[in-house]
Design an enzyme around this catalytic site. Structure first.
Site: not given
Ligand code: GUN
Length: 292
Positions: A54, A98, A121
């Protein structure tokens, strides 16, 4: 005939080029560079590799990436204080924590601490609620990416039957909502661990989205010929022939599903790149709104 591969990398590259152009325009017109703060608590190997990807994508799009690494034993109050600091920082337009958080954290409490206008998100109750009632909001990245991937197959989902396997807050539930919204107009069935015979539903489906977190959840005998398969799973399977000692596989058995489906996303290279792309999309949008 083998199914066509739905190329998430290609769609992601095209969309990221548009985003990078949007970032450059925002810098030129308003002097604003979108800033994304990525918080990782602990060192879960899969999470480390996701947040690294990311951050890299963020920089490649011309945005500022702010990496915040906290140890798994950080006090929840300190994590909440960090989020409060980022909420108040005008150089930060998007905040991502995350998931999953290490055991002991109140995940809902932590997510709820993120300011909704920085919740790129789309996980906060405000954004989830807005999505449900069809108000303008940040859409969750994986579900939004899935809708885009189905669109590139050329399938018009209106009136089609979509079966979603998995009811997580991150993928299953929101993708079911997005597919059922009036602008997509699919008929949606949500299967989960309490569904006795998932195949009875998937065999009627024009599109199957599998987000169960287990390999071989979907096999070719569970599909209607010509169905579209979106595989959200990322599972590490031990494999001594690979340098890392494991290989990645999805939730669908690729060989048997691709013999029956008309189109299928590969793992890796399908849903994953689009998740990150929609995160960049939301971050640019957050920065544009802040610059108005
Ligand atoms: N864990 C798995 N997918 C995601 C996501 O799209 N965002 C976040 N913050 N954590 C995750």
């Amino acid at each position: 005939m083998a199914a066509e591969l739905i190329d998430g990398k290609k769609l992601a590259a095209e969309t990221r080029a548009q985003i990078a152009a949007g970032v450059a325009a925002l810098k030129a017109e308003k002097g604003v560079t979108p800033g994304l703060a990525v918080i990782l608590v602990g060192d879960n190997p899969a999470s480390v590799s996701y947040v690294t990807a990311k951050e890299k994508a963020c920089v490649e799009a011309g945005m500022n990436s702010h990496e915040i690494r906290l140890s798994a034993d950080v006090a929840e109050a300190d994590l909440l204080a960090e989020i409060a600091r980022l909420n108040a920082d005008p150089a930060i337009h998007g905040i991502l924590v995350q998931l999953p958080l290490p055991k002991g954290f109140g995940e809902h409490k932590v997510i709820d601490a993120i300011a909704p206008e920085k919740d790129v998100d789309g996980f906060t109750p405000v954004n989830v609620g807005k999505m449900l009632i069809g108000e303008d909001c940040f859409l969750p990245c994986t579900p939004h990416g899935i809708v885009k991937l189905i669109e590139v197959t050329g399938m018009d989902l209106a009136g089609k039957h979509a079966v979603v396997i998995g009811r997580s807050n991150i993928v299953g539930k929101p993708v079911a909502v997005l597919l059922a919204r009036r602008n997509v107009n699919a008929t949606v069935t949500l299967c989960h661990t309490g569904t006795p015979d998932v195949g009875a539903f998937t065999r009627q489906a024009d599109v199957v989205v599998v987000a169960a977190g287990h390999p071989n959840t979907l096999t070719g005998d569970m599909l209607k010929p010509g169905a579209v398969v979106i595989d959200v799973g990322v599972n590490r399977v031990p494999d001594a022939t690979k340098p890392k000692g494991y290989r990645l596989c999805g939730d669908a058995d690729f060989a048997s599903c691709s013999a029956v489906a008309s189109a299928i996303t590969p793992v890796p290279g399908g849903v994953g790149p689009m998740t990150i792309t929609m995160l960049l999309w939301n971050t640019l949008e957050a920065a544009r709104r802040a610059a108005k």
